[in-house]
Design a protein around this motif. Structure first.
Motif, PDB file in Angstrom:
ATOM      1  N   ASP A 245     -57.842  -1.138   5.265  1.00 21.15           N
ATOM      2  CA  ASP A 245     -56.953  -0.594   6.294  1.00 21.15           C
ATOM      3  C   ASP A 245     -57.265  -1.203   7.653  1.00 21.15           C
ATOM      4  O   ASP A 245     -56.352  -1.472   8.448  1.00 21.15           O
ATOM      5  N   ASP A 246     -58.553  -1.398   7.948  1.00 27.05           N
ATOM      6  CA  ASP A 246     -58.938  -2.027   9.209  1.00 27.05           C
ATOM      7  C   ASP A 246     -58.373  -3.436   9.302  1.00 27.05           C
ATOM      8  O   ASP A 246     -57.855  -3.853  10.350  1.00 27.05           O
ATOM      9  N   GLN A 247     -58.486  -4.174   8.220  1.00 27.99           N
ATOM     10  CA  GLN A 247     -57.980  -5.541   8.211  1.00 27.99           C
ATOM     11  C   GLN A 247     -56.473  -5.562   8.403  1.00 27.99           C
ATOM     12  O   GLN A 247     -55.936  -6.406   9.144  1.00 27.99           O
ATOM     13  N   ALA A 248     -55.807  -4.631   7.747  1.00 35.05           N
ATOM     14  CA  ALA A 248     -54.353  -4.560   7.893  1.00 35.05           C
ATOM     15  C   ALA A 248     -53.963  -4.197   9.316  1.00 35.05           C
ATOM     16  O   ALA A 248     -53.000  -4.750   9.875  1.00 35.05           O
ATOM     17  N   LEU A 249     -54.722  -3.263   9.916  1.00 33.79           N
ATOM     18  CA  LEU A 249     -54.429  -2.867  11.290  1.00 33.79           C
ATOM     19  C   LEU A 249     -54.690  -4.018  12.258  1.00 33.79           C
ATOM     20  O   LEU A 249     -53.924  -4.224  13.202  1.00 33.79           O
ATOM     21  N   LYS A 250     -55.754  -4.765  12.034  1.00 32.10           N
ATOM     22  CA  LYS A 250     -56.016  -5.933  12.874  1.00 32.10           C
ATOM     23  C   LYS A 250     -54.864  -6.922  12.813  1.00 32.10           C
ATOM     24  O   LYS A 250     -54.466  -7.503  13.831  1.00 32.10           O
TER      25      LYS A 250
ATOM     26  N   ILE B 200     -50.135  17.287  18.654  1.00 33.34           N
ATOM     27  CA  ILE B 200     -50.268  16.875  17.262  1.00 33.34           C
ATOM     28  C   ILE B 200     -49.738  17.948  16.317  1.00 33.34           C
ATOM     29  O   ILE B 200     -49.122  17.644  15.291  1.00 33.34           O
ATOM     30  N   ASN B 201     -49.950  19.213  16.665  1.00 32.71           N
ATOM     31  CA  ASN B 201     -49.557  20.318  15.797  1.00 32.71           C
ATOM     32  C   ASN B 201     -48.200  20.917  16.132  1.00 32.71           C
ATOM     33  O   ASN B 201     -47.811  21.929  15.532  1.00 32.71           O
ATOM     34  N   HIS B 202     -47.489  20.312  17.067  1.00 35.29           N
ATOM     35  CA  HIS B 202     -46.195  20.885  17.436  1.00 35.29           C
ATOM     36  C   HIS B 202     -45.252  20.830  16.236  1.00 35.29           C
ATOM     37  O   HIS B 202     -45.145  19.792  15.560  1.00 35.29           O
ATOM     38  N   PRO B 203     -44.554  21.919  15.932  1.00 37.44           N
ATOM     39  CA  PRO B 203     -43.676  21.929  14.755  1.00 37.44           C
ATOM     40  C   PRO B 203     -42.551  20.903  14.823  1.00 37.44           C
ATOM     41  O   PRO B 203     -42.000  20.529  13.783  1.00 37.44           O
ATOM     42  N   ASN B 204     -42.207  20.447  16.017  1.00 39.86           N
ATOM     43  CA  ASN B 204     -41.151  19.453  16.154  1.00 39.86           C
ATOM     44  C   ASN B 204     -41.693  18.031  16.330  1.00 39.86           C
ATOM     45  O   ASN B 204     -40.924  17.132  16.665  1.00 39.86           O
ATOM     46  N   MET B 205     -42.992  17.835  16.114  1.00 39.58           N
ATOM     47  CA  MET B 205     -43.534  16.482  16.139  1.00 39.58           C
ATOM     48  C   MET B 205     -43.180  15.786  14.822  1.00 39.58           C
ATOM     49  O   MET B 205     -43.538  16.266  13.741  1.00 39.58           O
ATOM     50  N   PRO B 206     -42.485  14.672  14.874  1.00 37.86           N
ATOM     51  CA  PRO B 206     -42.126  13.963  13.631  1.00 37.86           C
ATOM     52  C   PRO B 206     -43.366  13.425  12.911  1.00 37.86           C
ATOM     53  O   PRO B 206     -44.440  13.272  13.501  1.00 37.86           O
ATOM     54  N   ASP B 207     -43.216  13.132  11.638  1.00 36.71           N
ATOM     55  CA  ASP B 207     -44.327  12.646  10.838  1.00 36.71           C
ATOM     56  C   ASP B 207     -44.882  11.316  11.330  1.00 36.71           C
ATOM     57  O   ASP B 207     -46.059  11.011  11.110  1.00 36.71           O
ATOM     58  N   ASP B 208     -44.040  10.505  11.983  1.00 37.40           N
ATOM     59  CA  ASP B 208     -44.528   9.219  12.497  1.00 37.40           C
ATOM     60  C   ASP B 208     -45.072   9.332  13.919  1.00 37.40           C
ATOM     61  O   ASP B 208     -45.459   8.339  14.530  1.00 37.40           O
ATOM     62  N   TYR B 209     -45.085  10.543  14.460  1.00 36.86           N
ATOM     63  CA  TYR B 209     -45.653  10.851  15.776  1.00 36.86           C
ATOM     64  C   TYR B 209     -44.954  10.129  16.931  1.00 36.86           C
ATOM     65  O   TYR B 209     -45.543   9.964  17.996  1.00 36.86           O
TER      66      TYR B 209
ATOM     67  N   LYS C  88     -53.078   5.459  15.343  1.00 36.08           N
ATOM     68  CA  LYS C  88     -52.805   4.325  14.452  1.00 36.08           C
ATOM     69  C   LYS C  88     -51.413   4.426  13.835  1.00 36.08           C
ATOM     70  O   LYS C  88     -50.705   3.420  13.709  1.00 36.08           O
ATOM     71  N   VAL C  89     -51.030   5.634  13.446  1.00 34.82           N
ATOM     72  CA  VAL C  89     -49.674   5.824  12.920  1.00 34.82           C
ATOM     73  C   VAL C  89     -48.649   5.471  13.987  1.00 34.82           C
ATOM     74  O   VAL C  89     -47.644   4.784  13.720  1.00 34.82           O
ATOM     75  N   GLN C  90     -48.889   5.923  15.206  1.00 38.80           N
ATOM     76  CA  GLN C  90     -47.972   5.615  16.300  1.00 38.80           C
ATOM     77  C   GLN C  90     -47.878   4.117  16.538  1.00 38.80           C
ATOM     78  O   GLN C  90     -46.781   3.556  16.685  1.00 38.80           O
ATOM     79  N   VAL C  91     -49.028   3.443  16.591  1.00 45.05           N
ATOM     80  CA  VAL C  91     -49.038   2.005  16.859  1.00 45.05           C
ATOM     81  C   VAL C  91     -48.329   1.239  15.750  1.00 45.05           C
ATOM     82  O   VAL C  91     -47.509   0.338  16.013  1.00 45.05           O
ATOM     83  N   LYS C  92     -48.619   1.571  14.504  1.00 42.87           N
ATOM     84  CA  LYS C  92     -47.959   0.879  13.394  1.00 42.87           C
ATOM     85  C   LYS C  92     -46.452   1.097  13.425  1.00 42.87           C
ATOM     86  O   LYS C  92     -45.676   0.183  13.138  1.00 42.87           O
ATOM     87  N   THR C  93     -46.052   2.314  13.781  1.00 51.34           N
ATOM     88  CA  THR C  93     -44.618   2.602  13.857  1.00 51.34           C
ATOM     89  C   THR C  93     -43.970   1.834  14.995  1.00 51.34           C
ATOM     90  O   THR C  93     -42.890   1.247  14.833  1.00 51.34           O
ATOM     91  N   MET C  94     -44.627   1.829  16.166  1.00 54.26           N
ATOM     92  CA  MET C  94     -44.067   1.094  17.301  1.00 54.26           C
ATOM     93  C   MET C  94     -44.019  -0.406  17.036  1.00 54.26           C
ATOM     94  O   MET C  94     -43.125  -1.106  17.531  1.00 54.26           O
ATOM     95  N   ALA C  95     -44.971  -0.914  16.261  1.00 55.05           N
ATOM     96  CA  ALA C  95     -45.015  -2.343  15.955  1.00 55.05           C
ATOM     97  C   ALA C  95     -44.012  -2.743  14.870  1.00 55.05           C
ATOM     98  O   ALA C  95     -43.822  -3.934  14.615  1.00 55.05           O
ATOM     99  N   SER C  96     -43.371  -1.769  14.253  1.00 54.71           N
ATOM    100  CA  SER C  96     -42.413  -2.045  13.182  1.00 54.71           C
ATOM    101  C   SER C  96     -41.048  -2.409  13.763  1.00 54.71           C
ATOM    102  O   SER C  96     -40.773  -2.177  14.947  1.00 54.71           O
TER     103      SER C  96
END
Length: 399
Positions: free
Chosen positions: A26-31, A284-293, A341-349
């Motif tokens: 996962d680290d390698q993939a994130l890099k 993080i725990n807000h009920p309206n926070m989407p799964d991809d943050y 990390k979820v946020q960054v990966k989503t923004m980078a998509s």
């Protein structure tokens, strides 16, 4: 029913039971994601820099309806594009990027004399502050110290806060917006650099009164709090850019998280660390926070899920969470890093990152400036790019 925080800890405990490796797949993939994001950001931002290089004094603001929207240095966002170039230079050491970082930073210099609003911190610290951090240019020191003095003129001791705006005086006596917490970093730098304790006194007074009056019991924040100029206490709490006075405008929540994180970093005052943790947990725990943050423009919008996301709020939050993870216990740090990390990966998509040469040469798509005013809705914005690049930089340092 378990909330997101508790559920994540259960998952995490299982992960720690496994044998840890120095570097995971996962680290390698994130890099790889981070490296690719910076390569694209450099190419796209150089196109932006070349587009405006001969437009004297102009800086990018957004791209809307197929047209460029620029500003001069007076616009509150003027320091973000130069700051983005500094982050790109930090990660690439490309001399061409350095040349443009210096050029666009110089275009903001006159704002060191700004005394009619609180945004001088954004303007100067994001541009000259990053430039000084990376080059140790002595001229930049003088610019920042002058800017800190200018910002300090907006502080009134009987109120104990820096005034944000001077307009709408019929409604607001002494308006302070949550965004203003971001400008204290310039004052803290000035206190250390100059030895003048008054800069720090102003910053901490503002931070403390904001913590007292801007936040609700659940650690969501109001956008605007106006203070009585005689008593120094709030006479009005409302929003200007959010869904309603009692709603949680997503970028405002991100400003608060980021602000109290760096306040702890600079002061080591545990009150600020606890405040940052409470805000982070609320988001993080807000009920309206989407799964991809990637949050909606307001966590309480009546149109959720059929409304706009605000990638600028996600970028600010991600950068803050990565920094905050340095100061908390192991479990909480792992949670904050996971979310970022979820946020960054989503923004980078492709869902949020533009293709080369499109999007007015901005990096990210889908930010919301001020939805109630129908201003800059679902467009690229310079501060989204800036905090995204900062988040990428901070994350790269951790893996």
């Amino acid at each position: 029913m378990y909330n997101k925080l508790f559920s994540y800890f259960i998952i995490l405990s299982g992960l720690f039971a496994c044998t840890e490796r120095p570097e995971t797949d996962d680290d390698q993939a994130l890099k790889a994601v981070i490296d690719s994001a910076f390569i694209f950001a450099e190419k796209q931002s150089l196109l932006m820099a070349e587009k405006y290089k001969d437009q004297q004094g102009r800086l990018p603001r957004t791209y809307e309806n197929g047209k460029d929207v620029s500003s001069d240095s007076r616009w509150w966002c003027s320091g973000f594009f130069p700051g983005s170039l500094w982050y790109i230079y930090e990660n690439s050491q490309n001399p061409a990027v350095l040349k443009y970082a210096e050029l666009y930073t110089d275009r903001v210099e006159r704002e060191k004399y700004t005394t009619d609003n609180h945004d001088v911190g954004f303007m100067i610290y994001c541009s000259f502050g990053n430039g000084y951090r990376l080059t140790n240019n002595k001229k930049y020191e003088d610019v920042m110290l002058t800017a800190a003095k200018s910002l300090s003129t907006r502080y009134r001791p009987q109120v104990g806060l820096i005034r944000s705006w001077d307009h709408n005086t019929e409604q607001w006596q002494y308006p302070v917006i949550i965004d203003n917490i971001m400008n204290l970093e310039l004052l803290l730098w000035a206190a250390t650099y100059s030895g003048d304790a008054r800069f720090k006194e102003i910053a901490l007074s503002h931070a403390d009164k904001t913590m007292e009056h801007h936040f609700r019991p659940d650690y969501s924040s109001y956008h605007v709090v106006s203070y009585d100029t005689i008593s120094g206490t709030p006479h009005l709490k409302q929003t200007h850019q959010g869904f309603s006075d009692e709603s949680s405008w997503s970028r405002g929540q991100a400003w608060g998280l980021y602000g109290y994180t760096y306040l702890y970093k600079e002061t080591k005052d545990e009150r600020y660390l606890k405040q940052a943790q409470h805000i982070a947990d609320y988001l993080i725990n807000h009920p309206n926070m989407p799964d991809d943050y990637i949050p909606y423009w307001d966590y309480n919008s009546s149109d959720i899920p059929d409304t706009y996301r605000d990638v600028s709020a996600a970028a600010i939050t991600a950068s803050a969470l990565i920094e905050l993870s340095n100061y908390v216990d192991k479990d909480r740090a792992s949670l904050y890093e996971h979310v970022a990390k979820v946020q960054v990966k989503t923004m980078a998509s492709p869902a949020y990152t533009a293709t080369l040469g499109e999007n007015g040469y901005f990096i990210l798509k889908h930010s919301v400036g001020a939805y109630p005013l129908q201003s800059e809705v679902d467009v690229p914005l310079t501060y989204a790019d800036y905090y995204y690049l900062e988040a990428l930089t901070r994350l790269r340092e951790k893996i």
